[in-house]
Motif scaffolding. Sequence first.
Motif, PDB file in Angstrom:
ATOM      1  N   THR A 187     -59.033 -26.809 -52.014  1.00 58.28           N
ATOM      2  CA  THR A 187     -58.742 -25.380 -52.030  1.00 58.28           C
ATOM      3  C   THR A 187     -58.611 -24.906 -50.578  1.00 58.28           C
ATOM      4  OG1 THR A 187     -60.025 -25.109 -54.046  1.00 58.28           O
ATOM      5  CG2 THR A 187     -59.501 -23.114 -52.801  1.00 58.28           C
ATOM      6  N   PRO A 188     -57.416 -24.523 -50.136  1.00 60.38           N
ATOM      7  CA  PRO A 188     -56.134 -24.577 -50.857  1.00 60.38           C
ATOM      8  C   PRO A 188     -55.643 -26.015 -50.983  1.00 60.38           C
ATOM      9  CG  PRO A 188     -55.764 -23.949 -48.585  1.00 60.38           C
ATOM     10  CD  PRO A 188     -57.248 -24.010 -48.761  1.00 60.38           C
ATOM     11  N   PRO A 189     -54.754 -26.293 -51.938  1.00 59.78           N
ATOM     12  CA  PRO A 189     -54.255 -27.659 -52.132  1.00 59.78           C
ATOM     13  C   PRO A 189     -53.390 -28.097 -50.956  1.00 59.78           C
ATOM     14  CG  PRO A 189     -53.107 -26.122 -53.573  1.00 59.78           C
ATOM     15  CD  PRO A 189     -54.219 -25.357 -52.943  1.00 59.78           C
ATOM     16  N   ARG A 190     -53.476 -29.394 -50.625  1.00 57.41           N
ATOM     17  CA  ARG A 190     -52.759 -29.940 -49.477  1.00 57.41           C
ATOM     18  C   ARG A 190     -51.952 -31.171 -49.888  1.00 57.41           C
ATOM     19  NH1 ARG A 190     -56.033 -28.304 -44.995  1.00 57.41           N
ATOM     20  NH2 ARG A 190     -54.525 -29.286 -43.572  1.00 57.41           N
ATOM     21  N   LYS A 191     -51.170 -31.691 -48.972  1.00 57.56           N
ATOM     22  CA  LYS A 191     -50.411 -32.923 -49.197  1.00 57.56           C
ATOM     23  C   LYS A 191     -50.226 -33.621 -47.858  1.00 57.56           C
ATOM     24  CE  LYS A 191     -45.970 -30.502 -48.816  1.00 57.56           C
ATOM     25  NZ  LYS A 191     -44.835 -29.941 -49.559  1.00 57.56           N
ATOM     26  N   HIS A 192     -50.109 -34.957 -47.897  1.00 55.90           N
ATOM     27  CA  HIS A 192     -49.901 -35.727 -46.678  1.00 55.90           C
ATOM     28  C   HIS A 192     -48.415 -35.720 -46.335  1.00 55.90           C
ATOM     29  CE1 HIS A 192     -50.208 -39.149 -43.846  1.00 55.90           C
ATOM     30  NE2 HIS A 192     -51.443 -38.709 -43.698  1.00 55.90           N
ATOM     31  N   TYR A 193     -48.116 -35.631 -45.037  1.00 53.17           N
ATOM     32  CA  TYR A 193     -46.713 -35.516 -44.625  1.00 53.17           C
ATOM     33  C   TYR A 193     -45.880 -36.727 -45.033  1.00 53.17           C
ATOM     34  CZ  TYR A 193     -47.116 -38.861 -40.750  1.00 53.17           C
ATOM     35  OH  TYR A 193     -47.283 -40.008 -40.004  1.00 53.17           O
ATOM     36  N   MET A 253     -50.194 -31.112 -44.832  1.00 56.77           N
ATOM     37  CA  MET A 253     -49.502 -29.855 -45.031  1.00 56.77           C
ATOM     38  C   MET A 253     -50.096 -29.074 -46.200  1.00 56.77           C
ATOM     39  SD  MET A 253     -45.772 -31.729 -44.826  1.00 56.77           S
ATOM     40  CE  MET A 253     -44.781 -30.242 -45.073  1.00 56.77           C
ATOM     41  N   ASN A 254     -49.815 -27.776 -46.241  1.00 55.53           N
ATOM     42  CA  ASN A 254     -50.103 -27.006 -47.440  1.00 55.53           C
ATOM     43  C   ASN A 254     -49.173 -27.490 -48.551  1.00 55.53           C
ATOM     44  OD1 ASN A 254     -52.168 -25.389 -46.406  1.00 55.53           O
ATOM     45  ND2 ASN A 254     -50.719 -23.906 -45.584  1.00 55.53           N
ATOM     46  N   LEU A 255     -49.696 -27.588 -49.758  1.00 60.63           N
ATOM     47  CA  LEU A 255     -48.986 -28.249 -50.844  1.00 60.63           C
ATOM     48  C   LEU A 255     -47.600 -27.666 -51.099  1.00 60.63           C
ATOM     49  CD1 LEU A 255     -49.154 -30.447 -53.008  1.00 60.63           C
ATOM     50  CD2 LEU A 255     -50.138 -28.737 -54.558  1.00 60.63           C
ATOM     51  N   GLY A 256     -47.466 -26.347 -51.017  1.00 63.60           N
ATOM     52  CA  GLY A 256     -46.196 -25.720 -51.379  1.00 63.60           C
ATOM     53  C   GLY A 256     -45.240 -25.507 -50.231  1.00 63.60           C
ATOM     54  N   GLU A 257     -45.563 -25.978 -49.034  1.00 67.76           N
ATOM     55  CA  GLU A 257     -44.739 -25.694 -47.865  1.00 67.76           C
ATOM     56  C   GLU A 257     -43.850 -26.874 -47.489  1.00 67.76           C
ATOM     57  OE1 GLU A 257     -47.221 -22.300 -45.375  1.00 67.76           O
ATOM     58  OE2 GLU A 257     -47.199 -24.354 -44.627  1.00 67.76           O
ATOM     59  N   THR A 258     -42.721 -26.551 -46.863  1.00 64.20           N
ATOM     60  CA  THR A 258     -41.853 -27.559 -46.265  1.00 64.20           C
ATOM     61  C   THR A 258     -42.284 -27.782 -44.813  1.00 64.20           C
ATOM     62  OG1 THR A 258     -40.246 -25.979 -45.388  1.00 64.20           O
ATOM     63  CG2 THR A 258     -39.960 -26.682 -47.693  1.00 64.20           C
ATOM     64  N   MET A 259     -41.765 -28.823 -44.187  1.00 63.70           N
ATOM     65  CA  MET A 259     -42.083 -29.035 -42.775  1.00 63.70           C
ATOM     66  C   MET A 259     -41.515 -27.929 -41.885  1.00 63.70           C
ATOM     67  SD  MET A 259     -43.863 -30.798 -40.678  1.00 63.70           S
ATOM     68  CE  MET A 259     -44.245 -32.407 -41.398  1.00 63.70           C
ATOM     69  N   PRO A 260     -40.271 -27.467 -42.109  1.00 64.31           N
ATOM     70  CA  PRO A 260     -39.797 -26.330 -41.307  1.00 64.31           C
ATOM     71  C   PRO A 260     -40.678 -25.089 -41.447  1.00 64.31           C
ATOM     72  CG  PRO A 260     -37.933 -27.429 -42.295  1.00 64.31           C
ATOM     73  CD  PRO A 260     -39.159 -28.041 -42.903  1.00 64.31           C
ATOM     74  N   GLU A 261     -41.183 -24.824 -42.651  1.00 66.76           N
ATOM     75  CA  GLU A 261     -42.089 -23.684 -42.828  1.00 66.76           C
ATOM     76  C   GLU A 261     -43.405 -23.921 -42.097  1.00 66.76           C
ATOM     77  OE1 GLU A 261     -40.623 -22.163 -47.263  1.00 66.76           O
ATOM     78  OE2 GLU A 261     -42.216 -23.670 -47.078  1.00 66.76           O
ATOM     79  N   THR A 262     -43.873 -25.155 -42.097  1.00 66.55           N
ATOM     80  CA  THR A 262     -45.144 -25.476 -41.451  1.00 66.55           C
ATOM     81  C   THR A 262     -45.087 -25.215 -39.955  1.00 66.55           C
ATOM     82  OG1 THR A 262     -45.716 -27.133 -43.114  1.00 66.55           O
ATOM     83  CG2 THR A 262     -46.780 -27.347 -40.970  1.00 66.55           C
ATOM     84  N   VAL A 263     -44.048 -25.738 -39.283  1.00 68.63           N
ATOM     85  CA  VAL A 263     -44.002 -25.599 -37.823  1.00 68.63           C
ATOM     86  C   VAL A 263     -43.550 -24.211 -37.393  1.00 68.63           C
ATOM     87  CG1 VAL A 263     -43.654 -28.064 -37.506  1.00 68.63           C
ATOM     88  CG2 VAL A 263     -41.658 -26.555 -37.626  1.00 68.63           C
ATOM     89  N   ALA A 264     -43.087 -23.389 -38.343  1.00 66.28           N
ATOM     90  CA  ALA A 264     -42.702 -22.013 -38.029  1.00 66.28           C
ATOM     91  C   ALA A 264     -43.873 -21.040 -38.208  1.00 66.28           C
ATOM     92  CB  ALA A 264     -41.532 -21.571 -38.902  1.00 66.28           C
TER      93      ALA A 264
END
Length: 401
Positions: A187-193, A253-264
């Motif tokens: 919580t919050p859910p995550r994911k490996h790149y 990363m956050n589970l629902g995010e893309t890499m461009p969203e992450t670095v932005a």
Amino acid sequence: MAEPPTWPGLPPQIQSRSLVVNDLDVHIFEANPDVTLVGPPPLLILLHGFPELAYSWRKIMIPLSNAGYYVVAPDQRGYGRTKRRGVQHTHDHYAFEDDLAPFRMLNLVTDVVALVYTLGYTSVAAVVGHDFGSRVAGHCALIRPDVFKAVVMMSAPYTGAPAMPLGGTLPEKSPIQALSEALAGLTPPRKHYTMYYSTREANTDMTNPPQGLRAFLEAYFYVKSGSWHGNQARRLGAPSAATFAKLPLYYVMNLGETMPETVAREGYAPSESELANLAWLTGEEIEVYVREYTQTGFQGGMNRYRCATDPRWTEDLKVLAGKKVEIPAMFISGSRDWGMYQIPGELERMSRETCKLMREEDVVTVERAGHWVEQEAPEVVTATLLKFLKEHRPDSLGAAQ
């Protein structure tokens, strides 16, 4: 005929050409020593990582060649101007539906060995790999110690071939599958790149990001460098989902995010003044990456991650289970690079178990540098490499006679 590409920041002594190597037209940068030698100069092979190119080695190639080496940096399979023979080099040059067999690790090593022979050599003074190229270099050393006389891994520790469980009992899930499920339960859910890079959507996300490709690549290179304030790399605790969640969002990363969203995200994306002061990667140099990835997309590089995260494509490496690297080995990383700690215990396992000849002084961290250590601190990296090579250089390492 199209005009040849320009390469800002590339010293004029570095030449660009392509070679037929098995099923590929392999694009290389090469630098020959400007000294008189008896016999052919010893060969160095430099293997880039993701999302990089042979161009990423531009700052250290000439100093290495000035020391008497023939230095060759290829665009590896799936990257840059290396292309499959008979296939038009366009934006959709690599597709998610492609056969992944050519991208499995054993074939990537075959690519490097075939390049060595195509260059007219049967031995290599050292193979040097950064990021994902570190894994390829490590496997070159493990599989063909007769060809590669020394190995240098950078930023990503190398821990050998997949393990073969004693007693023949296989786990129900691969480590990355088990980790993915555990991260999704946080919580919050995550994911490996690496799992994100293995998805169908990732290439489209990154090739056509909302902020534009240039802004995305600027942010991605910046946030993984020593220039970003958030990179205070340190050893983590015992492996667990909670431990992995301590890594920066560009790794977990956050589970629902893309890499461009992450670095932005706020706190990650660089300001205009921070980009203007990024002396190790100028605006002209970032344009090279923008140009090349506009042409190819990221799928070719991501196919490697798909092989790494799917056990089917590492099955053939199990024949090497338990085998050690028995040639001189070194590891170099920026002190602010989380890459050396992203999997707890790997750095220690590499230096104490996998690489039999790796000494304590062969694990080198470069102060204030981040993940792109060969671009951020080329003078230190060059001096470190040359010291190591001088200590381990055999009497004869030239081309085949």
